[in-house]
Design an enzyme around this catalytic site. Structure first.
Site, PDB file in Angstrom:
ATOM      1  CB  SER A   2      -0.904   0.021   1.233  1.00  0.00           C
ATOM      2  OG  SER A   2      -0.176   0.445   2.391  1.00  0.00           O
ATOM      3  CG  ASP A   3       1.396   5.803  -1.341  1.00  0.00           C
ATOM      4  OD1 ASP A   3       2.301   6.027  -0.513  1.00  0.00           O
ATOM      5  OD2 ASP A   3       1.295   6.421  -2.412  1.00  0.00           O
ATOM      6  CD1 TRP A   4       1.286   7.541   5.694  1.00  0.00           C
ATOM      7  CD2 TRP A   4       3.502   7.361   5.602  1.00  0.00           C
ATOM      8  NE1 TRP A   4       1.784   7.932   6.911  1.00  0.00           N
ATOM      9  CE2 TRP A   4       3.152   7.832   6.886  1.00  0.00           C
ATOM     10  CE3 TRP A   4       4.847   7.181   5.307  1.00  0.00           C
ATOM     11  CZ2 TRP A   4       4.090   8.122   7.870  1.00  0.00           C
ATOM     12  CZ3 TRP A   4       5.784   7.474   6.289  1.00  0.00           C
ATOM     13  CH2 TRP A   4       5.410   7.931   7.549  1.00  0.00           C
ATOM     14  N   GLY A   5      -0.388   4.675   4.727  1.00  0.00           N
ATOM     15  CA  GLY A   5      -1.658   4.797   5.436  1.00  0.00           C
ATOM     16  C   GLY A   5      -2.895   4.458   4.633  1.00  0.00           C
TER      17      GLY A   5
END
Length: 728
Positions: free
Chosen positions: A266-269
């Protein structure tokens, strides 16, 4: 360690150890980190237990041989099964030696130099302990309001695909296991992040599946075909579902249809953001949707760590989903030989010798020169002469803000500024400097000083642009003109009557009203990187003749965007013969066309195109048409030209673009020299996604264009003859 051993290792792991492998944390969470315990902001609220850290798969954003070795060694002392960490970082356009931003590299149309830039970035990053880079970013971009256009190579699927392949090959080289100067690449952001509505970052994307496949997916596929080891999910929705929890996109298309079996992160968060998107009620549901979609690593939220075990116990997900994710992560670690060599290429001594090496800076200088686009050059204002007295004016004249966003561990103070490069090149008395204004403010005293400098000079060189903080992630803009202070500066200085050369530093195509009309010559330098000043002096004084061509159109004004060359026609295009003149698809206050189109770029010499010919005007599935055109250097100096080939399908099952780039060729010609350029046209180049999403071509009439850019072309016609009317 062999694949069978990796499987054996998986069998020894507890469910808690497996789930922890699906977690990526930033450096401050780990023992041995220089920032250990300095967990602030949203990170401080993460429900992370010691067991999560001891068994985490990877570290985000840490580099430097000493720190990486320290963290890895301390981790292995406490990890029960001796599973090493992966170290991942954003090495987008250089590690310490910073190259031009990717949008600029796209304007070079130079695949070999692009590949070389990522080879160098990989070498510097690997010796500093990095195993994986979150690059290349291959999102197709059409809206310059979006700050992240600077990370892409532009608006064309074909050109983006070629650069995606080159970047991956440069990062990963031929063998990740044996070549410790390589890093694993992670293509991003899957998928269609560049189509965010209104150019607003993280915003909704709403595309038909056909448009997704036709325009946005090809570059990701090219990266994967080149062997890219990882994929990062996008923040945006695709067909109403956020990418990070989108099973149809990730598991069905990416994994099943395309056969990708690498690591998906995933991307951040982004996993927890499924709640804000409105497709998950809480973190437990977010974890469930992400794992069902095929997501392996959750970056910087703890939905997996908190709830996957509970979901397994309740029978809501199968433990096999966790096992397959862990196996993919362990397999990547095996490919990188981390079980045998946990610190891989990290070396404190080698780092000192390799990072920022003079040869690397030379490559950065070469690519910066190849990436700078000459947009205007009235009266042959450029190149300049060393005998001319120059007034360097503008906020970028003595600025080291040349690296742009996502500049690795590049140091601004090590960037070569315009004034430094000019001082090294010119006699002392031939250079005058005045700041003129800051990026966004101007005073009367600054204006007075600028006018005084201009009055003493033969030529004014204006160094203008955006600060690096005005582009990149979360830096969308609705006004894409230069700040008003700089527009006032250029207008005032131009009144002095001296020739004006404007050099632009920016991360997006701009609305250049207020700039282009006051400039005799205009160079688009983008954020040129560590050697930016030297590269620009090479260009300004003719050591290098500009050869770059725009890989993203410059709008006439922001009201046109998105504006791109490969658009569809309407039923009433401008000049429609059967409509009243007013009732056509046109603006009342602006032309339809961009100010500077895709593929545009000037040289210090001139090129003439003629003798455009086709070997035949009929094409079949088994034949080839040779398109040839003569290009002649009609100027007084040598130069490079990028000859471009476009094709239009006149009558498809689905509306087709007015033209599409299919091939290009770089040539170098001396004054008076000419060359016949030949392109091969095959049926497979005419295929597109039909209504049923089959990838086929249609029989019928086609137009082929050749020229120096997407607008100024010669054209001819041919017919595709197929049995049954189409082929696959």
């Amino acid at each position: 360690m062999t694949t069978s051993t990796v499987n054996h290792l998986l069998k020894q792991m507890t469910i808690k150890e497996k789930i922890a492998q699906l977690l990526q944390l930033a450096g401050p969470f780990f023992k041995g980190s220089d920032q250990q315990g300095q967990i602030t902001g949203p990170m401080a609220e993460m429900p992370i237990e010691e067991e999560h850290i001891l068994n985490s798969s990877s570290v985000l954003g840490v580099s430097g041989a000493k720190e990486v070795i320290s963290i890895q060694q301390k981790h292995l002392e406490e990890n029960r099964l001796g599973i090493p960490l992966l170290f991942m970082a954003d090495i987008v356009h250089g590690y310490k030696t910073i190259f031009p931003v990717p949008l600029a590299i796209g304007c070079s149309w130079d695949l070999e130099l692009a590949k070389k830039s990522t080879e160098i970035a990989a070498k510097e990053a690997a010796v500093s302990g990095v195993h994986v880079t979150f690059a290349p970013m291959v999102d197709l971009v059409r809206d310059p309001r979006w700050g992240r256009v600077m990370e892409s190579t532009g608006e064309d699927p074909h050109l983006n695909s070629l650069f995606a392949k080159a970047f991956v090959e440069g990062f990963q080289k031929e063998n990740l296991t044996s070549d410790t100067e390589s890093v694993a690449a992670c293509v991003k952001h899957f998928a269609a992040y560049g189509a965010a509505q209104a150019g607003r970052d993280y915003n909704t994307v709403d595309l038909s599946e056909r448009q997704l496949r036709e325009s946005y997916l090809p570059a990701y596929k090219a990266a994967l075909d080149a062997g890219c080891e990882m994929v990062m999910t996008a923040f945006n929705t695709v067909d109403g579902i956020p990418a990070t929890g989108n099973k149809e996109l990730m598991r069905d298309l990416l994994r099943e249809e395309w056969g990708f079996d690498g690591v998906l992160i995933s991307d951040w968060g982004a996993v927890k953001e499924l709640i804000a998107h409105g497709v998950a009620e809480d973190e437990k549901e977010a974890a469930k949707k992400a794992i069902l979609a095929g997501l392996d690593i959750e970056m910087m939220t703890a939905c997996y760590a908190q709830y996957l075990e509970e979901l397994v116990e309740q029978g809501e997900i199968d433990i096999k989903l966790i096992d397959e994710a862990v196996l993919r992560i362990l397999t990547l670690k095996e490919k990188l030989d981390l079980f045998n060599n946990p610190c891989r290429g990290a070396s404190i001594e080698a780092e000192k010798a390799i990072v920022g090496h003079a040869d690397h800076r030379k490559a950065s200088r070469d690519l910066a020169a190849k990436s700078t686009v000459l947009l205007k050059n009235n009266h042959q204002t450029l190149p300049l002469s060393r005998n001319q007295k120059i007034a360097l004016i503008g906020p970028f004249g003595d600025s080291n803000d040349l690296l742009g966003p996502w500049a690795g561990v590049g140091v601004k103070d090590e960037a070569v500024t315009m004034i430094k490069a000019l001082k090294d090149h010119l006699p002392e008395n031939n250079l005058i400097f005045s700041e003129g204004s800051s990026i966004e403010k101007i005073t009367q005293s600054q204006l007075d000083e600028a006018l005084q400098a201009a009055s003493q000079a033969d030529v004014v060189v204006l160094a203008l642009g955006e600060s690096s903080s005005m582009s990149g992630e979360a830096n969308s803009r609705t006004n894409i003109q230069l700040p008003q202070a700089q527009l006032e500066l250029i207008k005032t200085v131009a009144k002095e009557g001296k020739p004006v050369v404007t050099v632009l530093f920016n991360g997006r195509p701009l609305d250049l009203h207020g700039v282009v009309e006051h400039s005799d010559a205009l160079l688009e330098a983008w954020f040129p990187g560590t050697e930016g000043g030297n590269a620009l002096v090479d260009l300004l004084y003719g050591k290098v003749s500009p050869s770059a061509k725009l890989s993203m159109s410059f709008p006439y004004n922001v009201g046109q965007v998105p504006v791109y060359y490969n658009h569809f026609n309407t039923g009433r295009p401008k000049g429609a013969p059967d409509a009243q003149e007013h009732y056509v698809s046109d603006y009342m206050d602006s032309p339809n066309d961009p100010l500077f189109p895709f593929g545009f770029g000037l040289s210090y010499t001139s090129f003439a195109y003629d003798q455009f010919e086709l070997s035949t005007d009929e094409l079949t599935a088994d034949s080839v048409i040779e398109a040839s055109i003569r290009v002649k250097n009609t100027g007084s100096c040598s130069g490079e030209e990028i000859v471009q080939l476009y094709i239009r399908d006149f009558s498809g099952e689905i509306v087709r673009p007015v033209k599409e780039l299919k091939d290009f060729c770089r040539i170098s010609l001396e004054p008076g020299e000419s060359e016949i350029i030949r392109f091969s046209i095959k049926e497979e180049q005419l295929r597109y996604h039909h209504k049923d999403l089959s990838f086929t071509s249609d029989a019928g009439k086609f137009e082929v264009f050749a020229g120096p850019n997407s607008q100024d072309t010669h054209s001819l016609f041919f017919t595709l003859k197929m049995k049954g009317g189409h082929t696959s």
